[in-house]
Scaffold this motif. Structure first.
Motif, PDB file in Angstrom:
ATOM      1  N   HIS A  90      -9.131 -14.554  -8.151  1.00  0.00           N
ATOM      2  CA  HIS A  90      -8.636 -13.295  -8.658  1.00  0.00           C
ATOM      3  C   HIS A  90      -7.676 -12.849  -8.029  1.00  0.00           C
ATOM      4  O   HIS A  90      -6.670 -12.170  -8.728  1.00  0.00           O
ATOM      5  CB  HIS A  90      -9.904 -12.293  -8.398  1.00  0.00           C
ATOM      6  N   PHE A  91      -7.104 -13.124  -6.908  1.00  0.00           N
ATOM      7  CA  PHE A  91      -5.891 -12.531  -5.977  1.00  0.00           C
ATOM      8  C   PHE A  91      -5.380 -13.761  -5.597  1.00  0.00           C
ATOM      9  O   PHE A  91      -5.802 -14.570  -5.240  1.00  0.00           O
ATOM     10  CB  PHE A  91      -6.525 -11.354  -5.147  1.00  0.00           C
ATOM     11  N   SER A  92      -3.901 -13.592  -5.234  1.00  0.00           N
ATOM     12  CA  SER A  92      -3.170 -14.593  -4.726  1.00  0.00           C
ATOM     13  C   SER A  92      -2.980 -14.169  -3.066  1.00  0.00           C
ATOM     14  O   SER A  92      -2.597 -15.161  -2.438  1.00  0.00           O
ATOM     15  CB  SER A  92      -1.592 -14.430  -5.185  1.00  0.00           C
ATOM     16  N   GLY A  93      -3.367 -12.984  -2.723  1.00  0.00           N
ATOM     17  CA  GLY A  93      -3.397 -12.784  -1.215  1.00  0.00           C
ATOM     18  C   GLY A  93      -3.914 -11.484  -1.080  1.00  0.00           C
ATOM     19  O   GLY A  93      -4.146 -10.703  -1.848  1.00  0.00           O
ATOM     20  N   LYS A  94      -3.893 -11.030   0.381  1.00  0.00           N
ATOM     21  CA  LYS A  94      -4.415  -9.803   0.704  1.00  0.00           C
ATOM     22  C   LYS A  94      -3.836  -8.813  -0.064  1.00  0.00           C
ATOM     23  O   LYS A  94      -4.446  -7.850  -0.495  1.00  0.00           O
ATOM     24  CB  LYS A  94      -4.460  -9.531   2.230  1.00  0.00           C
ATOM     25  N   ASP A  95      -2.416  -8.841   0.253  1.00  0.00           N
ATOM     26  CA  ASP A  95      -1.543  -7.676  -0.505  1.00  0.00           C
ATOM     27  C   ASP A  95      -1.964  -7.489  -1.946  1.00  0.00           C
ATOM     28  O   ASP A  95      -1.827  -6.259  -2.491  1.00  0.00           O
ATOM     29  CB  ASP A  95      -0.203  -7.899  -0.363  1.00  0.00           C
ATOM     30  N   ASP A  96      -1.964  -8.617  -2.665  1.00  0.00           N
ATOM     31  CA  ASP A  96      -2.285  -8.699  -4.347  1.00  0.00           C
ATOM     32  C   ASP A  96      -3.628  -7.812  -4.347  1.00  0.00           C
ATOM     33  O   ASP A  96      -3.660  -7.046  -5.328  1.00  0.00           O
ATOM     34  CB  ASP A  96      -2.284  -9.974  -4.853  1.00  0.00           C
ATOM     35  N   CYS A  97      -4.506  -8.091  -3.550  1.00  0.00           N
ATOM     36  CA  CYS A  97      -5.962  -7.600  -3.642  1.00  0.00           C
ATOM     37  C   CYS A  97      -5.565  -6.021  -3.302  1.00  0.00           C
ATOM     38  O   CYS A  97      -6.405  -5.151  -4.097  1.00  0.00           O
ATOM     39  CB  CYS A  97      -6.802  -8.105  -2.661  1.00  0.00           C
ATOM     40  N   PHE A  98      -4.994  -5.756  -2.654  1.00  0.00           N
ATOM     41  CA  PHE A  98      -4.745  -4.414  -2.132  1.00  0.00           C
ATOM     42  C   PHE A  98      -4.066  -3.388  -3.147  1.00  0.00           C
ATOM     43  O   PHE A  98      -4.484  -2.313  -3.524  1.00  0.00           O
ATOM     44  CB  PHE A  98      -4.039  -3.900  -0.840  1.00  0.00           C
ATOM     45  N   LEU A  99      -3.098  -4.148  -3.658  1.00  0.00           N
ATOM     46  CA  LEU A  99      -2.223  -3.354  -4.978  1.00  0.00           C
ATOM     47  C   LEU A  99      -3.323  -3.176  -6.271  1.00  0.00           C
ATOM     48  O   LEU A  99      -3.065  -2.341  -6.774  1.00  0.00           O
ATOM     49  CB  LEU A  99      -1.167  -4.268  -5.438  1.00  0.00           C
ATOM     50  N   ALA A 100      -4.192  -4.144  -6.365  1.00  0.00           N
ATOM     51  CA  ALA A 100      -5.290  -4.182  -7.406  1.00  0.00           C
ATOM     52  C   ALA A 100      -6.128  -2.700  -7.051  1.00  0.00           C
ATOM     53  O   ALA A 100      -6.365  -2.304  -8.125  1.00  0.00           O
ATOM     54  CB  ALA A 100      -5.786  -5.332  -7.574  1.00  0.00           C
ATOM     55  N   LEU A 101      -6.519  -2.970  -5.955  1.00  0.00           N
ATOM     56  CA  LEU A 101      -7.325  -1.728  -5.518  1.00  0.00           C
ATOM     57  C   LEU A 101      -6.610  -0.360  -5.614  1.00  0.00           C
ATOM     58  O   LEU A 101      -7.165   0.694  -6.307  1.00  0.00           O
ATOM     59  CB  LEU A 101      -7.636  -1.789  -3.916  1.00  0.00           C
ATOM     60  N   TYR A 102      -5.401  -0.342  -5.208  1.00  0.00           N
ATOM     61  CA  TYR A 102      -4.537   0.770  -5.378  1.00  0.00           C
ATOM     62  C   TYR A 102      -4.482   1.099  -6.933  1.00  0.00           C
ATOM     63  O   TYR A 102      -4.692   2.487  -7.441  1.00  0.00           O
ATOM     64  CB  TYR A 102      -3.207   0.804  -4.902  1.00  0.00           C
ATOM     65  N   ARG A 103      -3.985   0.316  -7.869  1.00  0.00           N
ATOM     66  CA  ARG A 103      -3.827   0.342  -9.346  1.00  0.00           C
ATOM     67  C   ARG A 103      -5.423   0.954  -9.815  1.00  0.00           C
ATOM     68  O   ARG A 103      -5.556   2.079 -10.632  1.00  0.00           O
ATOM     69  CB  ARG A 103      -3.659  -0.644  -9.985  1.00  0.00           C
ATOM     70  N   ALA A 104      -6.476   0.544  -9.467  1.00  0.00           N
ATOM     71  CA  ALA A 104      -7.849   0.770  -9.899  1.00  0.00           C
ATOM     72  C   ALA A 104      -8.486   2.187  -9.494  1.00  0.00           C
ATOM     73  O   ALA A 104      -8.864   2.841 -10.230  1.00  0.00           O
ATOM     74  CB  ALA A 104      -8.910  -0.262  -9.483  1.00  0.00           C
ATOM     75  N   ALA A 105      -8.177   2.622  -8.202  1.00  0.00           N
ATOM     76  CA  ALA A 105      -8.490   3.864  -7.601  1.00  0.00           C
ATOM     77  C   ALA A 105      -7.565   4.742  -8.393  1.00  0.00           C
ATOM     78  O   ALA A 105      -8.054   5.782  -8.711  1.00  0.00           O
ATOM     79  CB  ALA A 105      -8.596   3.674  -6.165  1.00  0.00           C
ATOM     80  N   SER A 106      -6.472   4.394  -8.429  1.00  0.00           N
ATOM     81  CA  SER A 106      -5.498   5.634  -8.911  1.00  0.00           C
ATOM     82  C   SER A 106      -5.494   5.544 -10.566  1.00  0.00           C
ATOM     83  O   SER A 106      -5.727   6.842 -10.974  1.00  0.00           O
ATOM     84  CB  SER A 106      -3.883   4.921  -8.943  1.00  0.00           C
TER      85      SER A 106
END
Length: 206
Positions: free
Chosen positions: A54-70
């Motif tokens: 699902h994600f290329s790395g930790k930062d990619d996962c965090f950015l997806a979290l930011y987009r989803a929560a926002s």
């Protein structure tokens, strides 16, 4: 410390949603820098292989979290609009709902608003996406004021964002709804509404 359950988009797969929630929990308790993929997958109850599907790395996962929560917060904002009311009331009600949504998860919002600045150009790009979506909402809601340009809308969003950051720095993330009057006034001032009376006519000098 665990965050509240985060309302992600229903388009996320079960594993992806669990990983995003796990990232929210781990990053909120440890900080993004200290958070590891091993901790995230252990929290989510999935394998590292599943994570990398699902994600290329930790930062990619965090950015997806930011987009989803926002995205979830922006949906709350849009759903609060009552088109039968004057735009000033629509904006204040929508901003109140948006800020209350953020305040409902103080650990999550504190982590997201602070950590996004540590992700360089990728973080800046995603942050601009979210701010642009909020500016677009304002432009759609305040349609009949030629002075309220895209630049003014972005200035309003920037001002509101700074109010939120200041509240977070003061340890008041759970009281963000209290920013509603000030945030609404920022929008009215930039739209020129506070220079007019309720009928849209210029206010008389006292």
């Amino acid at each position: 410390m665990r965050t509240r359950e985060t309302p992600f988009s229903p388009t996320h797969s079960d594993h992806q949603g669990r990983l995003l929630q796990a990232m929210a929990n781990v990053a909120a308790s440890q900080g993004l820098a200290a958070a590891s993929i091993a901790a995230v997958v252990a929290e989510a109850g999935v394998s590292k292989r599943t994570f990398y599907e699902h994600f290329s790395g930790k930062d990619d996962c965090f950015l997806a979290l930011y987009r989803a929560a926002s995205g979830s917060a922006l949906r709350t904002l849009r759903e609060a609009v009552d088109p039968t009311q004057p735009w000033q009331h629509q904006v204040e009600r929508a901003l109140g709902a948006y800020l209350a949504h953020l305040a409902a998860g103080p650990e999550l919002v504190r982590m997201l608003f602070v950590e996004i600045h540590h992700l360089g150009s990728a973080g800046a790009e995603v942050r601009r996406e979210v701010m642009q979506a909020l500016a677009d909402f304002m432009l759609e809601t305040i349609r009949d004021r030629s002075a309220f340009s895209p630049d003014m809308a972005m200035a309003a969003v920037g001002g509101i964002h700074e109010l939120v950051l200041q509240a977070i720095e003061r340890g008041e993330a759970a009281q963000l709804e209290g920013l509603t009057p000030g945030a609404s006034k920022v929008v009215r001032l930039l739209a020129g509404a506070d220079k007019e009376n309720e009928n849209g006519l210029p206010k008389q000098a006292v």
